[in-house]
Design an enzyme around this catalytic site. Structure first.
Site, PDB file in Angstrom:
ATOM      1  CD  GLU A  12      -2.887   1.076   2.434  1.00 38.41           C
ATOM      2  OE1 GLU A  12      -3.700   1.997   2.587  1.00 38.41           O
ATOM      3  OE2 GLU A  12      -2.851   0.067   3.161  1.00 38.41           O
TER       4      GLU A  12
ATOM      5  CG  ASN B  59      -9.445  -1.187   1.691  1.00 40.29           C
ATOM      6  OD1 ASN B  59      -8.974  -2.316   1.836  1.00 40.29           O
ATOM      7  ND2 ASN B  59      -9.394  -0.283   2.667  1.00 40.29           N
ATOM      8  CD  GLU B  60     -10.192  -2.229   6.052  1.00 43.95           C
ATOM      9  OE1 GLU B  60     -10.126  -1.085   6.563  1.00 43.95           O
ATOM     10  OE2 GLU B  60      -9.467  -3.165   6.423  1.00 43.95           O
TER      11      GLU B  60
ATOM     12  CE1 TYR C 251      -3.661  -6.351   9.111  1.00 50.36           C
ATOM     13  CE2 TYR C 251      -5.887  -5.481   9.004  1.00 50.36           C
ATOM     14  CZ  TYR C 251      -4.657  -5.684   8.429  1.00 50.36           C
ATOM     15  OH  TYR C 251      -4.411  -5.206   7.161  1.00 50.36           O
TER      16      TYR C 251
ATOM     17  CD  GLU D  54      -6.297  -4.582   4.431  1.00 53.63           C
ATOM     18  OE1 GLU D  54      -6.118  -4.304   5.650  1.00 53.63           O
ATOM     19  OE2 GLU D  54      -6.731  -3.772   3.604  1.00 53.63           O
TER      20      GLU D  54
ATOM     21  CD  GLN E  97       0.431  -2.503   3.692  1.00 51.00           C
ATOM     22  OE1 GLN E  97       1.303  -1.990   3.012  1.00 51.00           O
ATOM     23  NE2 GLN E  97      -0.625  -1.805   4.110  1.00 51.00           N
TER      24      GLN E  97
END
Length: 499
Positions: free
Chosen positions: A26, A171-172, A243, A295, A352
């Site tokens: 990113e 994204n999101e 995450y 992710e 990442q």
């Protein structure tokens, strides 16, 4: 403690889509600038791409890399990153409150991807932009010639199309932090219309719609259902993001709980699969939507430092988690969990790749590998072929969040073309060794090709000193069984040749 893994080539989860070992770059922090791209650095080539980073990424054998975001993409104008560099505008990056010079853009990324031997998973901006900007980007990248955008690509030095096949529709978009957050209906409708336009340009592409950015979001479940109601027929995958962090200091009970968090990921995946299949049944369609976990990682070490970082810098030090040994153990279990769900998870991106919550770190002089580099490297290189359903006999333990965490997390993959079985096995017991045995059915085991273990480090130790390494593991074949003793808190890989 004893544990038995039963391997049967007839008992298969799925052929593994190698995109499950993907990663993510990113325009954030030092992932691009001072990471993969640093003109003038000692190893940088004529294009400003660091050769030492290219060499490090090649060790991971990453098949696909998501780009350019992430939160960054929701306010990104891709046209800013093409054409002569001296003409590219400097912009405020509202997502990360940084200065974006646009000296690295689409052509630079595709050049870098070619040099590391990976494919692009390209994201389009559906936060502040929309249908035609997305379709124009597909035309720029994939249309041969004879149109405005394809000819502009050729004018900018790329004669042949890039032929990017995997695309993320935003994204999101459920996240309140996202620039251009949408309701589920708004996003689902926009994603569907963008998908139609993008496929009109190139009907060979595959599209990923945004699912929930976290299972903890209050809209989880309803979001997936509403989005898929709008765009089911025109997308191929639904995304999910996850995450994990450790907040228990040195409490051994909290370490037990932390190492069980792969159970949470398994629950998340199975929950999203159930929602996708419920929409499939209600629509009376034969089409199956698979998942893109585009992710995932451990992310918590850098939170305090990031909160103190001043805004509006170029390539600030953001999300630079320094991973310890316990993080490597969790990442290993998360990789095993992906393999266990490889029938439905076809794409996954460790977020990442360089400097930003990453297995590879740089400074101006060198590259160094984080603890999580080692399990990721082994699974991406050797978890090939078919994921076999793991039948494991092993005791379990109860932790704060999870009722029954197996002390052994294990799976085997079968690569018929290479006539190899690869076994990944993690001992989560903090004090006891595991006498580990793998029993093969209808497979004649010839020899152990390689056996390694990753263990012996304090759980809070990191690899800034470069001393972490894979070590030999004593694995033997006895009457068509593979045996090894797994050390407490260890990540292990055993590769065997079969007839």
């Amino acid at each position: 403690m004893k544990a038995l893994l039963k391997v049967d080539p007839a008992n298969q989860i799925s052929t593994i889509d190698e995109r499950i070992y993907g990663s993510f770059i990113e325009q954030l922090g030092r992932a691009v600038y001072d990471g993969i791209y640093q003109p003038g650095q000692a190893t940088a080539d004529k294009d400003g791409l660091r050769q030492d980073v290219i060499d490090a990424v090649k060790k991971l054998n990453v098949p696909i890399v998501r780009y350019p975001g992430g939160n960054f993409v929701s306010q990104y104008k891709w046209e800013d990153g093409i054409g002569p560099k001296e003409d590219r505008p400097t912009r405020l990056d509202l997502a990360w409150r940084s200065i974006e010079t646009n000296q690295f853009g689409l052509h630079e990324f595709m050049n870098w991807a070619d040099k590391v031997g990976t494919k692009a998973n390209m994201a389009v901006n559906l936060g502040t932009r929309g249908i035609m900007a997305a379709a124009n980007l597909v035309e720029y990248c994939n249309f041969p010639k004879g149109s405005y955008w394809s000819d502009l690509r050729r004018q900018n030095g790329q004669e042949k199309p890039y032929n990017i096949k995997t695309w993320c529709l935003g994204n999101e978009m459920d996240g309140p932090w996202e620039i251009g957050q949408k309701t589920a209906y708004e996003y689902g409708h926009l994603a569907n219309e963008a998908a139609k336009a993008m496929r009109a340009v190139d009907d060979s592409i595959e599209l990923v719609a945004c699912g929930s950015s976290s299972m903890d979001n209050p809209t989880f479940g309803d979001w997936e259902k509403t989005v898929l109601d709008q765009c089911y027929d025109n997308v191929d995958y639904l995304s999910l993001h996850r995450y994990y962090g450790f907040y228990g200091d040195d409490d051994p009970n909290e370490l037990d709980n932390y190492l069980g968090k792969n159970i949470d990921l398994d629950d998340f995946i199975k929950g999203v699969v159930a929602i996708c299949d419920a929409v499939k049944a209600r629509k009376r369609t034969k089409k199956t939507i698979n998942l893109s976990l585009d992710e995932w990682n451990v992310w918590y070490h850098s939170n305090d430092q990031d909160a103190k970082t001043a805004p509006w810098q170029k390539a600030p030090h953001l999300l630079e988690d320094v991973y310890n040994f316990e993080d490597a153990l969790l990442v290993g279990s998360l990789l095993i969990t992906l393999l266990k769900n490889s029938d439905r998870v076809k794409i996954a991106c460790l977020a990442q790749l360089v400097n930003v919550i990453a297995p590879i770190m740089t400074n101006d002089q060198k590259v160094w590998f984080q603890s999580i580099f080692y399990p990721y490297m082994q699974v991406s290189n050797y978890g090939k072929g078919i994921a076999l359903t793991p039948k494991v006999d092993v005791p379990t333990y109860k932790s704060r969040e999870f009722d029954a965490v197996p002390y052994l997390d294990s799976i085997a993959t079968y690569d018929k073309s290479q006539k190899t079985i690869t076994i990944f096995a993690e001992n989560k017991n903090q004090s006891e060794k595991i006498d580990f045995k793998t029993l093969f059915r209808d497979l004649d085991v010839e020899q152990v090709i390689e056996a390694t273990q990753f263990y012996g480090y304090d759980v809070k130790a990191d690899n800034r000193d470069g001393k972490m390494k894979l070590q030999p593991l004593n694995a033997t074949i006895d009457d068509h069984e593979v045996k090894a003793q797994l050390q407490p808190l260890s990540w292990n890989m055993i590769r065997v040749r079969v007839k």
